[in-house]
Structures are given as structure tokens and as C-alpha cells.
Design a protein around this motif. Structure first.
Motif, PDB file in Angstrom:
ATOM      1  N   ILE A 178       0.833  -1.204   0.000  1.00 39.38           N
ATOM      2  CA  ILE A 178       0.000   0.000   0.000  1.00 39.38           C
ATOM      3  C   ILE A 178       0.866   1.252   0.000  1.00 39.38           C
ATOM      4  CG2 ILE A 178      -1.744   1.311   1.257  1.00 39.38           C
ATOM      5  CD1 ILE A 178      -2.817  -1.227  -0.020  1.00 39.38           C
ATOM      6  N   SER A 179       1.895   1.275   0.835  1.00 38.55           N
ATOM      7  CA  SER A 179       2.770   2.448   0.899  1.00 38.55           C
ATOM      8  C   SER A 179       3.473   2.689  -0.432  1.00 38.55           C
ATOM      9  CB  SER A 179       3.807   2.278   2.011  1.00 38.55           C
ATOM     10  OG  SER A 179       3.184   2.239   3.278  1.00 38.55           O
ATOM     11  N   GLN A 180       3.933   1.619  -1.071  1.00 38.32           N
ATOM     12  CA  GLN A 180       4.603   1.768  -2.366  1.00 38.32           C
ATOM     13  C   GLN A 180       3.643   2.270  -3.436  1.00 38.32           C
ATOM     14  OE1 GLN A 180       7.547  -1.312  -3.586  1.00 38.32           O
ATOM     15  NE2 GLN A 180       6.945  -2.329  -1.692  1.00 38.32           N
ATOM     16  N   ILE A 181       2.401   1.806  -3.383  1.00 38.57           N
ATOM     17  CA  ILE A 181       1.394   2.269  -4.348  1.00 38.57           C
ATOM     18  C   ILE A 181       1.087   3.744  -4.108  1.00 38.57           C
ATOM     19  CG2 ILE A 181      -1.024   2.047  -5.042  1.00 38.57           C
ATOM     20  CD1 ILE A 181      -0.717  -0.983  -4.420  1.00 38.57           C
ATOM     21  N   LEU A 182       0.942   4.140  -2.845  1.00 44.30           N
ATOM     22  CA  LEU A 182       0.660   5.534  -2.526  1.00 44.30           C
ATOM     23  C   LEU A 182       1.786   6.448  -2.991  1.00 44.30           C
ATOM     24  CD1 LEU A 182      -0.805   5.031   1.067  1.00 44.30           C
ATOM     25  CD2 LEU A 182      -2.063   5.847  -0.930  1.00 44.30           C
ATOM     26  N   ARG A 183       3.015   5.962  -2.931  1.00 46.08           N
ATOM     27  CA  ARG A 183       4.163   6.755  -3.388  1.00 46.08           C
ATOM     28  C   ARG A 183       4.406   6.596  -4.887  1.00 46.08           C
ATOM     29  NH1 ARG A 183       6.773   4.213   1.193  1.00 46.08           N
ATOM     30  NH2 ARG A 183       8.060   3.043  -0.290  1.00 46.08           N
ATOM     31  N   SER A 184       3.545   5.844  -5.568  1.00 51.07           N
ATOM     32  CA  SER A 184       3.645   5.586  -7.006  1.00 51.07           C
ATOM     33  C   SER A 184       4.956   4.897  -7.368  1.00 51.07           C
ATOM     34  CB  SER A 184       3.495   6.881  -7.811  1.00 51.07           C
ATOM     35  OG  SER A 184       3.174   6.589  -9.163  1.00 51.07           O
ATOM     36  N   GLU A 185       5.395   4.023  -6.497  1.00 49.26           N
ATOM     37  CA  GLU A 185       6.569   3.208  -6.767  1.00 49.26           C
ATOM     38  C   GLU A 185       6.171   1.828  -7.279  1.00 49.26           C
ATOM     39  OE1 GLU A 185       8.628   3.158  -3.079  1.00 49.26           O
ATOM     40  OE2 GLU A 185       9.179   5.276  -3.163  1.00 49.26           O
ATOM     41  N   LYS A 186       4.916   1.467  -7.092  1.00 53.47           N
ATOM     42  CA  LYS A 186       4.393   0.193  -7.582  1.00 53.47           C
ATOM     43  C   LYS A 186       3.077   0.466  -8.303  1.00 53.47           C
ATOM     44  CE  LYS A 186       3.378  -4.563  -6.250  1.00 53.47           C
ATOM     45  NZ  LYS A 186       3.373  -5.579  -5.165  1.00 53.47           N
ATOM     46  N   PHE A 187       2.839  -0.312  -9.385  1.00 54.96           N
ATOM     47  CA  PHE A 187       1.651  -0.109 -10.218  1.00 54.96           C
ATOM     48  C   PHE A 187       1.580   1.349 -10.684  1.00 54.96           C
ATOM     49  CE2 PHE A 187      -0.362  -3.554  -7.329  1.00 54.96           C
ATOM     50  CZ  PHE A 187       0.288  -4.550  -8.020  1.00 54.96           C
ATOM     51  N   LYS A 188       2.695   1.849 -11.167  1.00 52.40           N
ATOM     52  CA  LYS A 188       2.795   3.253 -11.550  1.00 52.40           C
ATOM     53  C   LYS A 188       1.795   3.650 -12.630  1.00 52.40           C
ATOM     54  CE  LYS A 188       7.763   3.550 -10.581  1.00 52.40           C
ATOM     55  NZ  LYS A 188       9.105   3.836 -11.162  1.00 52.40           N
ATOM     56  N   GLU A 189       1.493   2.730 -13.545  1.00 55.01           N
ATOM     57  CA  GLU A 189       0.607   3.052 -14.670  1.00 55.01           C
ATOM     58  C   GLU A 189      -0.851   2.803 -14.368  1.00 55.01           C
ATOM     59  OE1 GLU A 189       1.790   4.623 -17.303  1.00 55.01           O
ATOM     60  OE2 GLU A 189       3.648   4.590 -16.145  1.00 55.01           O
ATOM     61  N   CYS A 190      -1.155   2.240 -13.228  1.00 50.62           N
ATOM     62  CA  CYS A 190      -2.551   2.054 -12.813  1.00 50.62           C
ATOM     63  C   CYS A 190      -3.122   3.381 -12.337  1.00 50.62           C
ATOM     64  CB  CYS A 190      -2.640   1.070 -11.640  1.00 50.62           C
ATOM     65  SG  CYS A 190      -2.673  -0.644 -12.096  1.00 50.62           S
ATOM     66  N   ILE A 191      -4.393   3.599 -12.600  1.00 49.86           N
ATOM     67  CA  ILE A 191      -5.077   4.713 -11.952  1.00 49.86           C
ATOM     68  C   ILE A 191      -5.435   4.263 -10.537  1.00 49.86           C
ATOM     69  CG2 ILE A 191      -7.135   6.160 -11.917  1.00 49.86           C
ATOM     70  CD1 ILE A 191      -7.153   6.110 -14.927  1.00 49.86           C
ATOM     71  N   VAL A 192      -5.004   5.037  -9.561  1.00 47.46           N
ATOM     72  CA  VAL A 192      -5.273   4.732  -8.156  1.00 47.46           C
ATOM     73  C   VAL A 192      -5.993   5.923  -7.535  1.00 47.46           C
ATOM     74  CG1 VAL A 192      -4.268   4.177  -5.909  1.00 47.46           C
ATOM     75  CG2 VAL A 192      -3.215   3.280  -8.002  1.00 47.46           C
ATOM     76  N   LEU A 193      -7.171   5.672  -6.996  1.00 45.92           N
ATOM     77  CA  LEU A 193      -7.963   6.711  -6.332  1.00 45.92           C
ATOM     78  C   LEU A 193      -7.920   6.450  -4.834  1.00 45.92           C
ATOM     79  CD1 LEU A 193     -11.367   8.128  -7.454  1.00 45.92           C
ATOM     80  CD2 LEU A 193     -11.076   7.384  -5.084  1.00 45.92           C
ATOM     81  N   VAL A 194      -7.591   7.482  -4.062  1.00 44.26           N
ATOM     82  CA  VAL A 194      -7.442   7.359  -2.616  1.00 44.26           C
ATOM     83  C   VAL A 194      -8.410   8.323  -1.939  1.00 44.26           C
ATOM     84  CG1 VAL A 194      -5.831   7.446  -0.674  1.00 44.26           C
ATOM     85  CG2 VAL A 194      -4.987   6.886  -2.978  1.00 44.26           C
ATOM     86  N   THR A 195      -9.146   7.869  -0.923  1.00 44.18           N
ATOM     87  CA  THR A 195      -9.990   8.770  -0.149  1.00 44.18           C
ATOM     88  C   THR A 195      -9.405   8.955   1.243  1.00 44.18           C
ATOM     89  OG1 THR A 195     -11.470   7.144   0.918  1.00 44.18           O
ATOM     90  CG2 THR A 195     -11.998   7.808  -1.352  1.00 44.18           C
ATOM     91  N   THR A 196      -9.663  10.124   1.820  1.00 39.62           N
ATOM     92  CA  THR A 196      -9.113  10.409   3.137  1.00 39.62           C
ATOM     93  C   THR A 196      -9.795  11.627   3.755  1.00 39.62           C
ATOM     94  OG1 THR A 196      -7.078  10.844   4.378  1.00 39.62           O
ATOM     95  CG2 THR A 196      -7.304  11.927   2.246  1.00 39.62           C
ATOM     96  N   ARG A 197      -9.655  11.755   5.059  1.00 38.07           N
ATOM     97  CA  ARG A 197     -10.031  12.999   5.726  1.00 38.07           C
ATOM     98  C   ARG A 197      -8.901  14.016   5.498  1.00 38.07           C
ATOM     99  NH1 ARG A 197     -13.303  11.755  11.333  1.00 38.07           N
ATOM    100  NH2 ARG A 197     -14.580  10.027  10.537  1.00 38.07           N
ATOM    101  N   PRO A 198      -9.245  15.306   5.614  1.00 37.42           N
ATOM    102  CA  PRO A 198      -8.275  16.341   5.253  1.00 37.42           C
ATOM    103  C   PRO A 198      -6.944  16.277   5.998  1.00 37.42           C
ATOM    104  CG  PRO A 198     -10.470  17.287   5.364  1.00 37.42           C
ATOM    105  CD  PRO A 198     -10.587  15.876   5.860  1.00 37.42           C
ATOM    106  N   TRP A 199      -6.952  15.892   7.267  1.00 36.26           N
ATOM    107  CA  TRP A 199      -5.693  15.930   8.029  1.00 36.26           C
ATOM    108  C   TRP A 199      -4.644  15.003   7.426  1.00 36.26           C
ATOM    109  CZ3 TRP A 199      -3.459  11.693  10.312  1.00 36.26           C
ATOM    110  CH2 TRP A 199      -4.266  10.585  10.545  1.00 36.26           C
ATOM    111  N   ARG A 200      -5.081  13.841   6.901  1.00 31.88           N
ATOM    112  CA  ARG A 200      -4.112  12.920   6.300  1.00 31.88           C
ATOM    113  C   ARG A 200      -3.741  13.375   4.889  1.00 31.88           C
ATOM    114  NH1 ARG A 200      -2.546   7.425   7.635  1.00 31.88           N
ATOM    115  NH2 ARG A 200      -0.373   7.387   6.955  1.00 31.88           N
ATOM    116  N   ALA A 201      -4.656  14.060   4.221  1.00 33.53           N
ATOM    117  CA  ALA A 201      -4.349  14.592   2.890  1.00 33.53           C
ATOM    118  C   ALA A 201      -3.197  15.585   2.959  1.00 33.53           C
ATOM    119  CB  ALA A 201      -5.582  15.263   2.288  1.00 33.53           C
TER     120      ALA A 201
END
Length: 257
Positions: A178-201
Motif C-alpha cells: 500500500i505504501s509503495q502504491i501511494l508513493r507511485s513506486e508500484k503499479f505506476k501506470e494504474c489509476i489509483v484513487l485514494v480517499t481520506t479525511r483532510p488531516w491525512r491529505a
């Protein structure tokens, strides 16, 4: 993975979403009331700002979510933020529902994988997580799942719901999937949509490297018109009660949300 296996995984995902994710409990105190997703869902108001900036947000139509260019390109990482209770998880369910039912915005994806981050166990890969959604008769392995995503990234949409509930680290030392995907180090060409509350954004917005990877979108909840439509659908068998509630809201909230 064979074409038949890819199709079977897609059907298993759709079955899982129909039974587990695309039904709504409108009354949390009454577990006997479960409604089909499309019976009561009303589109939320989406706003977007320019990639990596804090400029004034602009309206974004839901149907343009995955095709709108920002700074001249279609982003591979989308961060959808909103306060608690505005409908971020329902928004994710809406995406799953539309894919299940063949909506044009999502029909090109073989798989749409919606992952509630609060349920992720330390050390799980995307393949491990998806395997939990598949039928017992499906014999594919987590490695096959990962390899398919790597080989066909444009055929898979990954939705990570609730970054604020994820206890993993976003730093470069974190090696989880998950961390690698969030940093776009894994599955770089996939569209990844992430939801969050503002403090984590803010952890992503304030990081120069990460902020360049994401398009920022806000869910601001129901508009006055949305509220009216929702009430009509919820009280479909009791129009009088629905009308009384609508009038009450108009009088006490000036017609707002």
C-alpha cells in the motif's frame, strides 16, 4: 493468468460487490433494513483544484473523474478528501456499483478493486487482499493477481478507501504494498484513487514529491437539491413523512445541507 481466469476474477469481484459493498443500511440501529445501492444514492458534489496547488476549487462532474486533464495530463493518482460523514465510502461504493453495471466510465476496466484501508493487515499484498474477494473455487494465486496488474495496468482501477484509517507509513522507508502504491513506486501506470479525511491529505500535499503525483479532489457532501432527492427516495413509501422532513430542513437550515 489466462483470459478465462481474468474474466472469472472479474465476475467474482462483481458478485462480492453486489452482496457486500453495494447495499446501504440507512438506519444504523435497524440491521433488518438493507436497501439496494441504486435505490437511495444521489450524486455528491465534487470539486477539484489544480494539481499540487491550493487554488480555488472548480466543479468536476463525476462522469469526467478519470478523463479530466490536469496540468496537461490525465493523472494516475487521485486524492479525494472530505470530512467525516460526507460520503467518501459511499462514493467508493458508487464506483464499484457503476463498474458492476457496465457504466461507460468504467467499462474498460477488467477489474475495479476497492480496498477499505482499515481492514488491511500488515504485510498483505494487493494480491492477498483481492484473493479474499474471490470465490472458493477460484484457484488464482496472489502472485498471478499482482503480475496481471503489472502487465495490464490500464485494465485495473484501484480504489483505496480511508487513508486516515491506514496505520502504515508514507515515508520512503516503508516497504508495504500500500505504501509503495501511494508513493507511485508500484503499479505506476494504474489509476489509483485514494480517499481520506483532510488531516491525512495534508501529509501528501505538504510533501513536494508526492504532491506532484496527485490530482486533488474534494467531496463536499450533499447539495440542497441532493438532500431533497435523497429524502424522496428514502421515504418512497411514506411521502407525507418525506415532505414534512424536507420542509423542516428548509425552515431550519435555509434550504442548505
Amino acid at each position: 493468468m489466462t483470459e478465462a481466469q481474468v474474466l472469472q476474477c472479474g465476475e467474482d469481484l462483481k458478485t462480492f460487490y453486489r452482496g457486500q459493498m453495494c447495499k446501504i443500511k440507512p438506519n444504523p440501529l435497524d440491521f433488518n433494513i438493507i436497501l439496494e445501492f441504486e435505490q437511495i444514492y444521489t450524486n455528491l458534489t465534487l470539486l477539484r483544484s489544480e494539481k499540487g496547488t491550493r487554488r480555488t476549487k472548480m466543479p468536476l462532474d463525476y462522469t469526467d473523474l478519470l478523463t479530466t486533464q490536469i496540468n496537461g495530463e490525465i493523472p494516475k493518482r487521485l486524492l479525494v478528501e472530505g470530512e467525516g460523514g460526507v460520503g467518501k465510502t459511499t462514493f467508493c461504493s458508487k464506483i464499484a456499483w457503476d463498474w458492476v453495471n457496465g457504466s461507460p466510465e468504467f467499462q474498460n476496466f477488467s477489474w475495479v478493486l476497492v480496498i477499505p484501508l482499515r481492514n488491511v493487515v500488515k504485510g498483505q499484498t494487493i494480491g492477498d487482499i483481492m484473493l479474499n474477494y474471490l470465490s472458493d473455487s477460484n484457484a488464482v494465486s496472489p502472485r498471478q493477481i499482482d503480475n496481471y496488474i503489472l502487465s495490464q495496468p490500464t485494465k485495473v482501477l484501484i480504489v483505496l478507501d480511508g487513508l486516515d484509517e491506514y496505520d502504515g507509513d508514507l515515508s520512503t522507508t516503508a516497504s508495504s504494498d500500500i505504501s509503495q502504491i501511494l508513493r507511485s513506486e508500484k503499479f505506476k501506470e494504474c489509476i489509483v484513487l485514494v480517499t481520506t479525511r483532510p488531516w491525512r491529505a495534508e501529509q501528501i500535499k505538504s510533501n513536494e514529491g508526492l504532491s506532484r503525483l496527485y490530482a486533488f479532489i474534494a467531496v463536499e457532501g450533499f447539495s440542497a437539491d441532493n438532500v431533497s432527492k435523497y429524502i424522496k427516495r428514502y421515504f418512497i413509501n411514506d411521502e407525507k413523512a418525506g415532505s414534512e422532513l424536507s420542509r423542516f430542513i428548509e425552515v431550519n437550515d435555509g434550504g442548505g445541507t
